[in-house]
Design a protein around this motif. Sequence first.
Motif, PDB file in Angstrom:
ATOM      1  N   CYS A 146      -9.315  -3.121  -4.300  1.00 30.08           N
ATOM      2  CA  CYS A 146      -8.957  -1.744  -5.102  1.00 30.08           C
ATOM      3  C   CYS A 146      -8.725  -0.682  -4.149  1.00 30.08           C
ATOM      4  O   CYS A 146      -8.655   0.351  -4.444  1.00 30.08           O
ATOM      5  CB  CYS A 146      -9.860  -1.368  -6.076  1.00 30.08           C
ATOM      6  SG  CYS A 146     -11.670  -1.188  -5.793  1.00 30.08           S
ATOM      7  N   GLY A 154     -20.236  -0.229  -3.497  1.00 33.43           N
ATOM      8  CA  GLY A 154     -18.706  -0.776  -3.387  1.00 33.43           C
ATOM      9  C   GLY A 154     -17.647  -0.507  -4.261  1.00 33.43           C
ATOM     10  O   GLY A 154     -16.997  -1.428  -4.762  1.00 33.43           O
ATOM     11  N   CYS A 155     -17.709   0.419  -4.942  1.00 29.79           N
ATOM     12  CA  CYS A 155     -16.763   0.897  -6.126  1.00 29.79           C
ATOM     13  C   CYS A 155     -16.461   2.261  -5.657  1.00 29.79           C
ATOM     14  O   CYS A 155     -17.101   3.245  -5.554  1.00 29.79           O
ATOM     15  CB  CYS A 155     -17.515   0.885  -7.519  1.00 29.79           C
ATOM     16  SG  CYS A 155     -16.356   1.835  -8.645  1.00 29.79           S
ATOM     17  N   PRO A 156     -15.312   2.570  -5.229  1.00 31.64           N
ATOM     18  CA  PRO A 156     -14.190   1.323  -4.738  1.00 31.64           C
ATOM     19  C   PRO A 156     -14.715   0.514  -3.652  1.00 31.64           C
ATOM     20  O   PRO A 156     -15.909   0.948  -2.990  1.00 31.64           O
ATOM     21  CB  PRO A 156     -13.256   2.256  -4.364  1.00 31.64           C
ATOM     22  CG  PRO A 156     -13.232   3.566  -4.867  1.00 31.64           C
ATOM     23  CD  PRO A 156     -14.792   3.848  -4.942  1.00 31.64           C
ATOM     24  N   SER A 189      -7.531   4.978  -9.089  1.00 26.02           N
ATOM     25  CA  SER A 189      -8.169   5.637  -7.958  1.00 26.02           C
ATOM     26  C   SER A 189      -7.146   5.413  -6.595  1.00 26.02           C
ATOM     27  O   SER A 189      -6.974   6.377  -6.049  1.00 26.02           O
ATOM     28  CB  SER A 189      -9.298   4.908  -7.609  1.00 26.02           C
ATOM     29  OG  SER A 189      -9.103   3.525  -7.089  1.00 26.02           O
ATOM     30  N   GLU A 228      -3.986   0.926 -10.770  1.00 25.84           N
ATOM     31  CA  GLU A 228      -5.380   1.216 -10.315  1.00 25.84           C
ATOM     32  C   GLU A 228      -5.438   2.577  -9.971  1.00 25.84           C
ATOM     33  O   GLU A 228      -4.929   3.274  -8.932  1.00 25.84           O
ATOM     34  CB  GLU A 228      -5.798   0.384  -9.008  1.00 25.84           C
ATOM     35  CG  GLU A 228      -6.984   0.845  -8.146  1.00 25.84           C
ATOM     36  CD  GLU A 228      -8.113   1.017  -9.127  1.00 25.84           C
ATOM     37  OE1 GLU A 228      -8.316  -0.013 -10.174  1.00 25.84           O
ATOM     38  OE2 GLU A 228      -9.018   1.898  -9.439  1.00 25.84           O
TER      39      GLU A 228
HETATM   40 FE1  F3S Z   1     -12.607  -0.757  -7.664  1.00 21.82          FE
HETATM   41 FE2  F3S Z   1     -13.774  -1.733  -9.817  1.00 21.82          FE
HETATM   42 FE3  F3S Z   1     -14.637   0.374  -8.824  1.00 21.82          FE
HETATM   43  S1  F3S Z   1     -11.792  -1.869  -9.448  1.00 21.82           S
HETATM   44  S2  F3S Z   1     -12.769   1.340  -8.216  1.00 21.82           S
HETATM   45  S3  F3S Z   1     -14.623  -1.644  -8.064  1.00 21.82           S
HETATM   46  S4  F3S Z   1     -14.348  -0.163 -11.110  1.00 21.82           S
END
Ligand code: F3S
Length: 429
Positions: A129, A307-309, A150, A148
């Motif tokens: 992502c 780790g999001c993103p 973000s 996506e």
């Molecule tokens: Fe990526 Fe999943 Fe977060 S696609 S931005 S890790 S919700």
Amino acid sequence: MQLTGEHKAILNGDRGKLLQEAMLNLIKCAEALGTDTLIPVTSAHTSFLTVDHLARCFSPRCIELSSNDLDSFEKLLLNCKSPVKTTINPGIIDVDKWKEMGSDEDSYIEVKKVITTANHCNILSTFSCIPYITDNIPMFGESCAWSETSAVLYANSFIGARTNRESYETSLYSSLLGLTAKYGMHIDENRYGTDLVEVKCDINNEVDWGVLGYFIGKSIGIGVPVITGLRIPTVEEAKQMAASVNVPGGLSMMHIVGVTPEAPSLEVAFSENKPRRTFVFDEEAKFKIYQELTHNPYGDVDMVFLGCPHNTLYEIKEICDLLNSRHVANNVKCWVMTTSSIRSIAERLGYSKILKESGVELLADGCLNMYYSYGGHDRPSLNRVVTNSVKQAFSVHRAFGSNTVLVDVKDCIKIAVNGGYYDESKYGY
Ligand code: F3S
């Protein structure tokens, strides 16, 4: 609709049934969006979860597709070659560590199949992502068709590339055709500012950037905010901000004065527009958002998720430094998510080993939501989740009813080592 000879040939079915349907659907979308023009794109970012998921972008659009439907669809898809650079969003499992994350063999077989299909179609199965950091980095002004939210916000706001928030269907059609409808962010006038956001408090860490993003999305709803009072963020802070805006909002672009390439000044960002509204982000507004995203935080913790993103290599190094050879508590799962390309470098640099010795799983290819929604069944409890990501804190609470703690990476690691969050003095909730 203005069509070239090649577009007409595709629409006529001369290049195959799937491209014909992709073209037909893209034209219908363009017409619904009020444009009679298709423009070329040089980059697409789409969702490529499973063959079943892809087949639903085309007829017959059934809820349950038979194995015959899927076989026929796959044969047609294997004949298509994407003419543009295309990457794909996180999938349902970690292809190399599906057992460690509690997934099952069926999910693994599904994902292996879709990787083979992507290769045939000239599509890079990156499962990331953060394409704008790793494998699909656009130039200023480049026309893209990305899904996506973000990544879209990041590409428009921090790079000056041009993409709308495409659905997984339209980004797939764009990938296969190399075209998108000319609307929204592809038109200069739509990129000018509509609202002003004045930042009047300290932005101290990556979570504060995310909380600011959430405030902007919630305040503006739909529009192009122009933000003043900010320093230049790091790439890691910028991705947290971009990922948080569309949790409550529906934005494709924002201008940070002095940062966004199209916003060297307030005047340039707004052009002829006058701000419709002005919002102030101060300590009180910041505290309210932290409160809104935190649920029953005190007590033992099941999962610390970072780790999001997807984490950058630098973030992985930072986590290793913060762990400082300590092991996470026995009751805690600590998952760090990244792309498989970054994980390969982390392995070479010894970070994977450091994390493993501390009891931290370095996972790739997916995201927590995807794993828990699609990929297998034997996964750790999410009763209380600690994260530095606004998007993840919101998602796990809404999707799985998790209690949530939203703190920066330093506190995430402290909590992972201690086994729970007991510091009632810190935020005063
Ligand atoms: Fe990526 Fe999943 Fe977060 S696609 S931005 S890790 S919700």
